[in-house]
Write a protein that holds these residues in place. Sequence first.
Motif, mmCIF file in Angstrom:
data_model
loop_
_atom_site.group_PDB
_atom_site.id
_atom_site.type_symbol
_atom_site.label_atom_id
_atom_site.label_comp_id
_atom_site.label_asym_id
_atom_site.label_seq_id
_atom_site.Cartn_x
_atom_site.Cartn_y
_atom_site.Cartn_z
ATOM 1 N N GLU A 53 85.580 38.062 48.155
ATOM 2 C CA GLU A 53 85.303 38.305 46.606
ATOM 3 C C GLU A 53 85.433 36.824 46.093
ATOM 4 O OE1 GLU A 53 88.887 40.674 46.461
ATOM 5 O OE2 GLU A 53 90.086 39.335 47.024
ATOM 6 N N ARG A 54 85.821 35.752 46.679
ATOM 7 C CA ARG A 54 85.971 34.326 46.241
ATOM 8 C C ARG A 54 84.521 33.891 46.147
ATOM 9 N NH1 ARG A 54 91.557 31.490 47.872
ATOM 10 N NH2 ARG A 54 92.813 32.938 46.887
ATOM 11 N N ASP A 55 83.833 34.144 47.266
ATOM 12 C CA ASP A 55 82.551 33.558 47.235
ATOM 13 C C ASP A 55 81.599 34.255 46.090
ATOM 14 O OD1 ASP A 55 82.857 32.053 49.665
ATOM 15 O OD2 ASP A 55 82.885 33.990 50.725
ATOM 16 N N ILE A 56 81.791 35.616 45.854
ATOM 17 C CA ILE A 56 81.216 36.238 45.077
ATOM 18 C C ILE A 56 81.491 35.849 43.523
ATOM 19 C CG2 ILE A 56 80.404 38.397 43.923
ATOM 20 C CD1 ILE A 56 80.676 39.649 46.824
ATOM 21 N N VAL A 57 82.813 35.524 43.218
ATOM 22 C CA VAL A 57 83.146 34.963 41.947
ATOM 23 C C VAL A 57 82.713 33.579 41.526
ATOM 24 C CG1 VAL A 57 85.186 34.229 40.669
ATOM 25 C CG2 VAL A 57 85.427 36.487 41.698
ATOM 26 N N ARG A 58 82.697 32.780 42.698
ATOM 27 C CA ARG A 58 82.226 31.462 42.528
ATOM 28 C C ARG A 58 80.756 31.464 42.208
ATOM 29 N NH1 ARG A 58 84.332 29.554 47.859
ATOM 30 N NH2 ARG A 58 86.180 29.294 47.278
ATOM 31 N N ALA A 59 80.016 32.262 43.128
ATOM 32 C CA ALA A 59 78.224 32.487 42.748
ATOM 33 C C ALA A 59 78.167 32.938 41.376
ATOM 34 C CB ALA A 59 77.728 33.128 43.959
ATOM 35 N N VAL A 60 78.653 33.900 40.924
ATOM 36 C CA VAL A 60 78.630 34.473 39.826
ATOM 37 C C VAL A 60 78.883 33.712 38.611
ATOM 38 C CG1 VAL A 60 79.383 36.105 38.155
ATOM 39 C CG2 VAL A 60 78.708 36.837 40.455
ATOM 40 N N ALA A 61 80.076 32.883 38.565
ATOM 41 C CA ALA A 61 80.448 31.981 37.688
ATOM 42 C C ALA A 61 79.358 30.670 37.623
ATOM 43 C CB ALA A 61 81.806 31.340 37.903
ATOM 44 N N ALA A 62 78.818 30.298 38.693
ATOM 45 C CA ALA A 62 78.040 29.115 38.668
ATOM 46 C C ALA A 62 76.467 29.501 37.995
ATOM 47 C CB ALA A 62 77.862 28.741 40.047
ATOM 48 N N ASN A 63 76.186 30.767 38.059
ATOM 49 C CA ASN A 63 74.989 30.867 37.159
ATOM 50 C C ASN A 63 74.656 32.209 36.528
ATOM 51 O OD1 ASN A 63 74.672 32.782 39.075
ATOM 52 N ND2 ASN A 63 72.710 32.143 40.015
ATOM 53 N N ASP A 64 75.903 32.694 35.833
ATOM 54 C CA ASP A 64 76.059 33.616 34.800
ATOM 55 C C ASP A 64 75.615 34.978 35.425
ATOM 56 O OD1 ASP A 64 77.191 32.696 32.567
ATOM 57 O OD2 ASP A 64 75.191 31.944 31.548
ATOM 58 N N GLY A 65 75.919 35.148 36.640
ATOM 59 C CA GLY A 65 75.682 36.585 37.226
ATOM 60 C C GLY A 65 74.069 36.829 37.944
ATOM 61 N N ALA A 66 73.194 35.894 37.845
ATOM 62 C CA ALA A 66 72.102 36.093 38.373
ATOM 63 C C ALA A 66 72.251 36.135 39.847
ATOM 64 C CB ALA A 66 70.872 35.001 37.974
ATOM 65 N N ALA A 67 73.382 35.442 40.422
ATOM 66 C CA ALA A 67 73.099 35.447 41.842
ATOM 67 C C ALA A 67 73.599 36.814 42.408
ATOM 68 C CB ALA A 67 74.663 34.534 42.089
ATOM 69 N N LEU A 68 73.729 37.704 41.614
ATOM 70 C CA LEU A 68 74.095 38.847 42.119
ATOM 71 C C LEU A 68 73.070 39.586 42.940
ATOM 72 C CD1 LEU A 68 76.235 40.712 39.365
ATOM 73 C CD2 LEU A 68 77.123 39.935 41.643
ATOM 74 N N ALA A 69 71.696 38.939 42.485
ATOM 75 C CA ALA A 69 70.369 39.202 43.283
ATOM 76 C C ALA A 69 70.086 38.699 44.514
ATOM 77 C CB ALA A 69 69.475 39.338 42.407
ATOM 78 N N ASP A 70 71.078 37.476 44.754
ATOM 79 C CA ASP A 70 70.703 36.604 46.031
ATOM 80 C C ASP A 70 71.151 37.474 47.215
ATOM 81 O OD1 ASP A 70 70.022 34.587 44.418
ATOM 82 O OD2 ASP A 70 72.164 33.602 44.716
ATOM 83 N N PRO A 71 70.513 37.090 48.386
ATOM 84 C CA PRO A 71 70.891 37.471 49.887
ATOM 85 C C PRO A 71 72.306 37.054 50.063
ATOM 86 C CG PRO A 71 69.328 35.902 49.927
ATOM 87 C CD PRO A 71 69.489 36.108 48.615
ATOM 88 N N VAL A 72 73.195 37.908 50.608
ATOM 89 C CA VAL A 72 74.481 37.442 51.016
ATOM 90 C C VAL A 72 74.444 36.259 51.818
ATOM 91 C CG1 VAL A 72 76.412 38.206 52.795
ATOM 92 C CG2 VAL A 72 75.383 39.933 51.028
ATOM 93 N N GLU A 73 73.406 36.179 52.696
ATOM 94 C CA GLU A 73 73.573 34.807 53.547
ATOM 95 C C GLU A 73 73.427 33.386 52.845
ATOM 96 O OE1 GLU A 73 70.114 34.721 56.238
ATOM 97 O OE2 GLU A 73 68.692 35.673 54.668
ATOM 98 N N ARG A 74 72.801 33.582 51.315
ATOM 99 C CA ARG A 74 72.995 32.182 50.704
ATOM 100 C C ARG A 74 74.550 31.866 50.356
ATOM 101 N NH1 ARG A 74 68.797 32.401 46.146
ATOM 102 N NH2 ARG A 74 67.385 32.938 48.013
ATOM 103 N N HIS A 75 75.423 32.953 50.275
ATOM 104 C CA HIS A 75 76.812 32.556 49.637
ATOM 105 C C HIS A 75 77.841 32.738 50.760
ATOM 106 C CE1 HIS A 75 74.999 32.101 45.497
ATOM 107 N NE2 HIS A 75 74.354 32.963 46.160
ATOM 108 N N MET A 76 77.589 33.186 52.053
ATOM 109 C CA MET A 76 78.647 33.632 52.861
ATOM 110 C C MET A 76 79.080 32.145 53.620
ATOM 111 S SD MET A 76 76.310 34.933 56.126
ATOM 112 C CE MET A 76 75.217 33.799 57.068
#
Length: 143
Positions: A53-76
């Motif tokens: 959950e921390r990786d997802i929160v960090r990714a969302v915070a960094a680009n206002d939610g657009a990261a939700l469409a990114d593949p998991v492998e980019r943030h794991m």
Amino acid sequence: MTVETILATKGSHVETITPDRTLADAARLLAEKRIGAIVVSRGPDAVLGIISERDIVRAVAANDGAALADPVERHMTTNVVTCTRHAGINKLMEIMTEQKFRHVPVVEDGRLAGIVSIGDIVKRRVAEIEAEQQALRDYIATA
Ligand code: AMP
């Protein structure tokens, strides 16, 4: 106490996700299963990474939610610390505290065999302490 004790009650099931799925998929799975991390894998074998959950929160915070469409492998996290079922719980607690993560997948013969969270460890320790206290109370009452 070893990891085996925890898996005996918890079971060996591990939620996994493939690396090409989106962060939104991972977030949905975390919410549905009420867990904090998912192992990234293409099958029952190799652990490719872990997404929490921390990786997802960090990714969302960094680009206002657009990261939700990114593949998991980019943030794991790819450098995953794992253990075997024979690992000691105290050692595992030390590793989790020092390295600041709350989940450790269990791997046996190259295959996923479970996952231990800091919550599982705390639950187990509380049960142990309660049992010790009860044993002391019983001893005092009958002494
Ligand atoms: P967590 O505390 O499990 O939510 O994870 C905090 C951070 O550590 C996140 O970036 C995770 O991807 C990473 N992480 C979680 N578990 C592990 C692990 N067993 N080995 C390495 N990194 C991990």
